[in-house]
Scaffold this active site. Structure first.
Site, short mmCIF file in Angstrom:
data_model
loop_
_atom_site.label_atom_id
_atom_site.label_comp_id
_atom_site.label_asym_id
_atom_site.label_seq_id
_atom_site.Cartn_x
_atom_site.Cartn_y
_atom_site.Cartn_z
N TYR A 109 0.78 -1.32 -0.07
CA TYR A 109 -0.02 0.13 0.03
C TYR A 109 0.98 1.39 -0.09
CZ TYR A 109 -3.68 -3.08 1.54
OH TYR A 109 -4.68 -4.16 2.05
N THR A 123 -2.84 -6.46 -6.61
CA THR A 123 -2.47 -5.42 -5.81
C THR A 123 -2.77 -5.79 -4.46
OG1 THR A 123 -4.90 -4.79 -5.49
CG2 THR A 123 -3.85 -3.97 -7.39
N ASP A 124 -2.43 -5.19 -3.16
CA ASP A 124 -2.78 -5.53 -1.77
C ASP A 124 -4.37 -5.11 -1.88
OD1 ASP A 124 -2.92 -6.24 0.73
OD2 ASP A 124 -0.77 -5.36 1.05
N PHE A 125 -4.88 -5.73 -0.63
CA PHE A 125 -6.56 -5.67 -0.62
C PHE A 125 -7.24 -4.19 -0.37
CE2 PHE A 125 -5.71 -9.62 -1.94
CZ PHE A 125 -6.96 -10.60 -1.85
#
Length: 599
Positions: A264, A300-302
Site C-alpha cells: 500500500y 494489488t494488496d487488498f
C-alpha cells in the site's frame, strides 16, 4: 475431476497458449473484467452473505462472474474446506465458459490470527512464524515447511499462497515483522527461495503458486506505522537502501516466482512518484516488468480502489482524489493484473465504457491470469479437491511432528546464567503463564513462587494496539519497551526464585529492563508443551536471532528506517543464540550468524 470438453480450451492435450487463445476469443467484456477481481470471502459460506455481511463466494460467482477468492476464516477440519471449495467449483461449472475458481490464502500455519495479515492455523499444522523459520536459518527446514504448506493447501483446494512476506524488518516498530524472515537480505533470500521451491513442487497441477509481498519491500515504514492506515502511508529511505529491500524479490523472480503483490505504501523522498506502489507505473512497469523482466501476475494488496466502508477506507495513497473508475484505469495502466479485495466489477466496466480504458488494455492481464489457471491444472484434473484426502492430509500427525520440531528449533536462548538450563525433572515449578498440564512427567506445579525451585514466565513483545480500530488494532505499533508494571512483576519473581523468561517476539522487543531472570528465551510461536520439553532437555534450543534486539527505544528512534542493524549498541546481535545438548549437557556454544553480511 475430468469434464467432457465442449471447446478446444478444455482439451488438456492442446498447448496452453492455444487454449488461452481459444478461451480469450470467447470471453465477453464482462468475463474479462470479472477475471481481474480477487475478492475476499469467508470459508464455508456459499450463498447470500457471509459472517461479515459481504456477498458470499457463490453469489459473487453467479452474479458477477468473479473466480478468484481469498479464503478467510478457520475451517473445523480439512473435509469442510475441501467440500466448500468443491461446491464453488460446481457453481463455476454452471457458467457458460466454466472457468474454474482459484482459491488463495493468507498464511495460516502459525500462531498469528489477524484477518488483515494471517489466519489461525485451526485444522492446519502449526509451525513457528516466518521469523522463527529464519531463526532456524536452514534452507532444508524452509523447503520442508513449504512442502507441507503446499501439500495441505492443495488438499484443501487452495492454489495460491499470499506469501512469503519478504519485506526486510529494518524498522523495528512495524507491526508485521513476525511474518518476515528478519532484517538481513541474504538470510531472507536464502530461506524464501527454499520455501517457494517447496511450495511450488512440480510447478504445475501439484503446485501452489507463491505471491511474494510486498514489492518493492514494505519494511521501511516511517515511524513503524502501517500503510493499512493513512497515518502510515509513507515509506522512506533515509539511508538510501532501496535496492537492499529489493534484493529478495530479484532472487525470487530469477528462481521463477509466479506472482507478486505490491504494498500500500508510497515512496517519499526518492526518484519514484509519491503514490501507492500499485498505482506507481515506474515501480510496476518500469522496475518490475522491464528492469527485472517479471511477466507473472501482479495483484494489488487488498482494498486500494473502494476500501471497506468508513472504518477502513481505500488505501489509494497519493491518488485519493481519483474516482473509483479512474483508480481502476490507473492500476491497469501501471501494469497491475488484478485488484485484490475488490468485488464491484461495474467499476472496471464503467471505466471501459467511459473510455478511461480500452478493452485491449485488459488483454495482457487476462492472459496472465488464464495462464495461471491452466498451469495449475484447474481446467483439468486438479479442479476438484478430495474431501477425504483433505481430512487425512491437513494437520496430519506427520506434519504436526515436523511443525513441533520446528517450533523447538526456532527457540533462541539469549541467556543461561549458571547453566540453569536444562532443568532437572522432579522440581517444583511456578508457571502462571503456562498450561499446568504440560508439566506432567517433568515437574510439580505450585501456585506460590516462594514454594518453587524455578519460575517459568511466558510473555510477548509489548502490545500497543489501537482499540479504536477494533480487530484491526491487533496490528501493533509504538514502544517496544515493557510497561513498568510488567518490568516490576518479572524483576520481583526473578529476585525470589531462579527464573526462566520467554518473550514471544512479533517485533524486536527492548529487553534491557527484563533481564533479571537467570535464563531468557526469544520465541516465535512455540506451544507450551514443546517449550517445556526444551526446558527439561528433551530437545535443545537451536535458533539464532534473525534480527538485532535493541538496547533502548531511543536507539530505535535514532536508527535509519531502511538500514539493517542500525541501532546503536544492540543488547543482543543478529546470530546470537546459546545451545545445550541434553539434560546432562552444559551450555556449549553461541551460534554464528546464519548470514554472510550484517553491515
Amino acid at each position: 475431476m475430468d469434464i467432457e470438453p465442449r471447446y478446444p480450451y478444455e482439451n488438456p492435450r492442446l498447448p496452453v497458449e492455444h487454449r488461452i487463445d481459444d478461451l480469450f476469443g470467447r470471453m465477453t467484456r464482462k468475463d474479462k473484467a470479472a477475471l481481474i477481481f480477487h475478492a475476499d470471502i469467508s470459508v464455508g459460506h456459499v450463498d447470500g452473505t457471509d459472517g461479515w455481511g459481504r456477498p458470499a463466494a457463490g453469489t459473487l460467482l453467479r452474479e458477477r462472474g468473479i473466480t478468484h477468492f481469498l479464503a478467510q476464516g478457520t475451517p473445523r477440519d480439512g473435509r469442510d474446506i475441501a467440500q466448500w471449495h468443491n461446491r464453488l467449483q460446481e457453481i463455476a461449472l454452471e457458467s457458460p465458459l466454466r472457468i474454474p475458481v482459484t482459491l488463495a490464502s493468507d498464511p495460516r500455519h502459525s500462531a498469528t490470527d489477524n484477518p488483515l495479515t494471517s489466519q489461525a492455523a485451526g485444522a492446519f499444522s502449526r509451525w513457528p512464524e516466518a521469523l522463527g523459520i529464519a531463526a532456524i536459518g536452514s534452507e532444508k527446514t524452509a523447503y520442508e515447511f513449504g512442502e507441507v504448506v503446499g501439500r495441505e493447501y492443495r488438499a484443501a483446494g487452495i492454489r495460491v499462497a499470499l506469501h512469503p512476506q519478504v519485506d526486510l524488518s529494518t524498522e523495528y516498530r512495524w507491526a508485521r515483522i513476525a511474518q518476515t524472515f528478519g532484517e538481513d537480505a541474504d538470510l531472507t533470500t536464502r530461506v524464501a527461495v527454499a520455501y517457494c521451491q517447496g511450495l511450488h513442487g512440480d510447478g504445475g497441477a501439484e503446485s501452489v503458486a507463491a505471491m511474494a509481498k510486498h514489492f518493492p519491500g514494505g519494511g521501511p515504514q516511517k515511524d513503524g506505522l502501517d500503510p493499512h492506515f493513512s497515518d502510515g502511508r509513507e515509506q522512506i529511505y533515509p539511508g538510501g537502501r532501496f535496492d537492499y529491500h529489493l534484493a529478495p524479490f530479484v532472487a525470487l523472480i530469477e528462481a521463477g516466482l509466479p506472482q507478486v503483490m505490491p504494498y500500500y505504501g508510497m515512496p517519499v523522498g526518492t526518484e519514484w512518484e509519491e503514490v501507492g506502489f500499485a498505482y506507481n507505473k515506474g515501480i510496476i512497469t518500469g522496475l518490475l516488468r522491464q528492469r527485472l523482466g517479471f511477466d507473472g501476475v501482479v495483484c494489488t494488496d487488498f482494498g486500494v480502489i473502494t476500501g471497506m466502508g468508513e472504518t477502513f477506507p481505500a488505501k489509494a495513497w497519493g491518488v485519493e482524489h481519483l474516482t473509483h473508475e479512474q483508480r481502476a484505469a490507473r492500476l491497469i495502466d501501471s501494469g497491475v493484473d488484478q485488484f485484490g479485495g475488490e468485488k464491484d466489477v461495474s467499476v472496471l466496466l464503467d471505466a471501459l465504457s467511459s473510455g478511461l480504458l480500452t478493452e485491449a488494455q485488459l488483454e495482457q492481464p487476462v492472459r496472465r491470469l488464464l495462464r495461471e489457471k491452466f498451469r495449475l491444472g484447474l481446467f483439468d484434473g486438479a479442479r476438484m479437491a478430495d474431501p477425504e484426502r483433505a481430512n487425512t492430509v491437513i494437520g496430519s500427525a506427520a506434519h504436526q511432528t515436523l511443525a513441533v520440531r520446528a517450533q523447538q528449533q526456532s527457540l533462541v536462548l539469549l541467556k543461561n546464567d549458571a547453566s540453569l538450563l536444562p532443568l532437572s525433572r522432579g522440581i517444583r515449578v511456578y508457571a502462571p503463564d503456562v498450561d499446568p498440564s504440560v508439566f506432567e512427567g517433568f515437574a510439580t506445579v505450585v501456585t506460590d513462587p516462594a514454594e518453587a525451585d524455578v519460575a517459568v514466565l511466558r510473555t510477548r513483545t509489548p502490545d500497543y494496539a489501537d482499540p479504536a480500530r477494533h480487530f484491526i488494532g491487533s496490528m501493533h505499533k509504538g514502544s517496544l519497551e515493557f510497561r513498568p508494571e510488567d518490568q516490576q512483576r518479572i524483576q520481583a519473581i526473578a529476585g525470589q526464585v531462579p527464573t526462566v523468561l520467554d518473550v514471544y517476539l512479533d517485533r524486536p522487543a527492548v529487553l534491557t529492563d527484563v533481564l533479571a531472570p537467570a535464563a531468557v528465551f526469544a520465541s516465535f510461536g512455540t506451544d507450551d508443551r514443546p517449550f517445556v520439553e526444551v526446558l527439561f532437555g528433551e530437545a535443545g534450543p537451536e535458533g539464532s536471532l534473525p534480527v538485532d534486539l535493541p538496547r533502548s527505544m531511543a536507539a530505535v528512534e535514532a536508527s535509519r528506517t531502511d538500514v539493517p542493524f542500525d541501532t546503536a549498541d544492540p543488547l543482543f546481535r543478529f546470530g546470537h543464540g546459546l545451545r545445550y545438548k541434553s539434560s546432562s549437557a552444559e551450555e556449549i556454544s553461541e551460534a554464528g550468524s546464519p548470514a554472510s553480511d550484517v553491515s
